[in-house]
Design an enzyme around this catalytic site. Structure first.
Site, PDB file in Angstrom:
ATOM      1  CD  GLU A  54      -3.009  -0.415  -0.072  1.00  0.00           C
ATOM      2  OE1 GLU A  54      -3.006  -0.035  -1.254  1.00  0.00           O
ATOM      3  OE2 GLU A  54      -3.559  -1.474   0.295  1.00  0.00           O
ATOM      4  CB  SER A  58      -9.620   0.909  -7.979  1.00  0.00           C
ATOM      5  OG  SER A  58      -8.962   1.452  -9.035  1.00  0.00           O
ATOM      6  CB  SER A  59     -15.264   3.287  -8.207  1.00  0.00           C
ATOM      7  OG  SER A  59     -15.020   4.401  -7.388  1.00  0.00           O
ATOM      8  CG  ASP A  86      -5.650   2.162  -8.329  1.00  0.00           C
ATOM      9  OD1 ASP A  86      -5.019   1.347  -7.646  1.00  0.00           O
ATOM     10  OD2 ASP A  86      -6.005   3.277  -7.920  1.00  0.00           O
TER      11      ASP A  86
HETATM   12  C1  GLA Z   1      -4.716   4.771  -4.773  1.00  0.00           C
HETATM   13  C2  GLA Z   1      -3.776   5.096  -5.925  1.00  0.00           C
HETATM   14  C3  GLA Z   1      -2.816   3.938  -6.158  1.00  0.00           C
HETATM   15  C4  GLA Z   1      -2.093   3.556  -4.869  1.00  0.00           C
HETATM   16  C5  GLA Z   1      -3.090   3.353  -3.740  1.00  0.00           C
HETATM   17  C6  GLA Z   1      -2.417   3.136  -2.400  1.00  0.00           C
HETATM   18  O1  GLA Z   1      -5.550   3.730  -5.109  1.00  0.00           O
HETATM   19  O2  GLA Z   1      -4.505   5.337  -7.098  1.00  0.00           O
HETATM   20  O3  GLA Z   1      -1.908   4.272  -7.178  1.00  0.00           O
HETATM   21  O4  GLA Z   1      -1.134   4.518  -4.555  1.00  0.00           O
HETATM   22  O5  GLA Z   1      -3.985   4.456  -3.602  1.00  0.00           O
HETATM   23  O6  GLA Z   1      -1.694   1.963  -2.404  1.00  0.00           O
END
Ligand code: GLA
Length: 457
Positions: free
Chosen positions: A48, A144-145, A189
């Site tokens: 993360e 990640s929507s 994502d």
């Molecule tokens: C968001 C960002 C990713 C990543 C995560 C944390 O989803 O879009 O690129 O940095 O946070 O891991």
């Protein structure tokens, strides 16, 4: 993994969602769609807040996705509608695409994808489209929507303009263009949305972008639980503050080692430059950085720069106000989390008898690091993680950007029923709002497939 996104012919008779979307499209535009595009959300199992530091992450695509139905015309306009009426209709001329980062509306994510692909292909003009979007990924939940919407729009633009781009290039393009909305994400994502394959998690590495299958152990499954605390990262500066803290930590560490620090932006680049192990990078953090927050003055003094140079060259647009930087904690999280990703992959590859336990421990360490060092958790996420562990998970952690959104837990298959029951009773049922959301908030997930184009059989 290589190649272009797949084009799949599907029968709509056994696919209620596509059937309904086709009808909704007809209702709105009085014509039939020409093609459909799907882009999945993702759950990050471990790694993360390290993709933007240059380190590998380990996500898998989820079943929930953004689905779009599209027709192409000569109107020179992009006309958008959403099956969820809380997202307003939008229309814009292809020659006047502007993304307002002060006002992160849903359609700006779509326009990011359009603009990114247009620039990538160097297209002077674009085909007009009618498009209807249907999303099943809960918004602002760390699944990640928003990136799925950007990826979906990128693929729609490619197909509507009859071009072909590889999955890797689409992923890179969509990662870059999502920054038009203001968040300096790292590319995880968009990469998993394009490169995912059903049945396998992926190790995603950057520079160059590549994805390797990771076989998850057979004895356990992953459960997503939404804390029901919404976090819209484009509407807050928390995310970009972390990016900036990592950038400053890179420069301060580099300068202490006598390197040319101004060209180095990422903790991973510094690591490559120094040719040390991750353990040694952690030693370096202990040696050079102090746990007390750094003031602007101290940063400027250490780097021998003026406040103006700090603001113009290092801080981003929405972090100009930040007065203190926790460099030690952020760098420690990044290097230790990068090491946990390597260990997680190694356990999956060697699959020892206690694989589930080992992976669970790594997930728990990851959560603790996010909570205490990176400070991207929140009260509800911590409570939910505790409840999940007590309910039988071997590992549980926040997933995605944090500060709200979802947790991911690794649960032995034989404990699944009692786990789900107990989390429902303890986290969701006591609160009316959460109870109403429990069905879409607590679910088992399996590695899903990547973005694709569909036509009706
Ligand atoms: C968001 C960002 C990713 C990543 C995560 C944390 O989803 O879009 O690129 O940095 O946070 O891991």
């Amino acid at each position: 993994m290589a190649g272009n996104p797949p084009k799949i012919k599907v029968s709509f008779s056994d696919n209620e969602r596509l059937q309904k979307l086709k009808e909704a499209f007809h209702g709105k535009y009085a014509e039939s769609p020409l093609f459909y595009v799907r882009a999945p959300g993702r759950v990050n199992l471990i790694g993360e807040h390290i993709d933007y530091c240059g380190y590998a992450v380990l996500p898998m695509a989820i079943e929930q996705n953004i689905l779009a139905a599209v027709s192409v015309n000569n109107s020179q306009a992009i006309q958008l509608t959403n099956t969820d009426s809380k997202y307003k209709d939008f229309s814009v001329s292809v020659n006047e695409i502007i993304i307002d980062r002060e006002n992160p509306q849903w359609y700006y994510y779509f326009l990011c994808g359009v603009k990114g692909v247009q620039e990538q292909l160097n297209l002077s003009s674009l085909a007009g489209i009618h498009c209807i979007v249907d999303g099943t990924i809960p918004a602002s939940s760390g699944l990640s929507s928003s990136s799925a919407l950007v990826c979906c729009a990128g693929l729609v633009t490619m197909e509507a303009n009859q071009k072909a781009i590889s999955k890797v290039l689409l992923a890179e393009t969509c990662a870059k263009c999502e920054r038009y909305i203001g968040t300096e994400g790292g590319g995880m994502d968009q990469s998993i949305s394009f490169l995912a394959e059903e049945g396998t998690a992926k190790l995603i590495e950057f520079n160059p972008l590549r994805a390797t299958d990771v076989k998850l152990p057979a004895g356990a499954m992953f459960v997503i639980a939404n804390s029901c605390v919404e976090m819209n990262k484009a509407a807050s500066s928390l995310f970009n503050i972390r990016v900036v803290e990592c950038r400053i930590a890179t420069k301060v560490l580099a300068k202490a080692k006598g390197l040319k620090w101004s060209a180095l932006q990422k903790l991973g680049e510094l690591h490559t430059e120094l040719k040390l192990s991750l353990e040694k990078m952690l030693d370096l953090v202990e040696e050079v950085l102090h746990p007390e927050p750094y003031s602007r003055e101290e940063v400027c003094k250490l780097l021998e720069i003026t406040t103006e140079q700090l603001c113009n060259n290092i801080l981003s647009a929405n972090t100009q106000h930040v007065m203190q930087f926790e460099l030690y904690q952020r760098a420690k999280h990044v290097y230790s989390e990068a090491a946990r990703v390597v260990q997680f992959k190694a356990v999956c590859d060697s699959s020892p008898d206690d694989a589930v336990l080992q992976l669970g421990n790594l997930m728990n360490q990851s959560h603790a690091s996010c909570r205490y060092l990176y400070e991207c958790s929140c009260l509800e996420l911590d409570q939910l993680v505790d409840i999940c562990l007590k309910a039988g998970a071997v590992g549980s952690r926040l997933t995605g950007a944090g500060w709200g959104g979802c947790t991911v837990s690794m649960v032995p298959i034989e404990k699944m029923d009692s786990f789900l029951r107990s989390v429902k009773e303890q986290y969701y049922m006591p609160d009316a709002r959460r109870a109403a959301l429990v069905k879409q908030s607590l679910f088992v997930t399996r590695p899903g497939g990547g973005a694709a184009i569909f036509t009706e059989e």
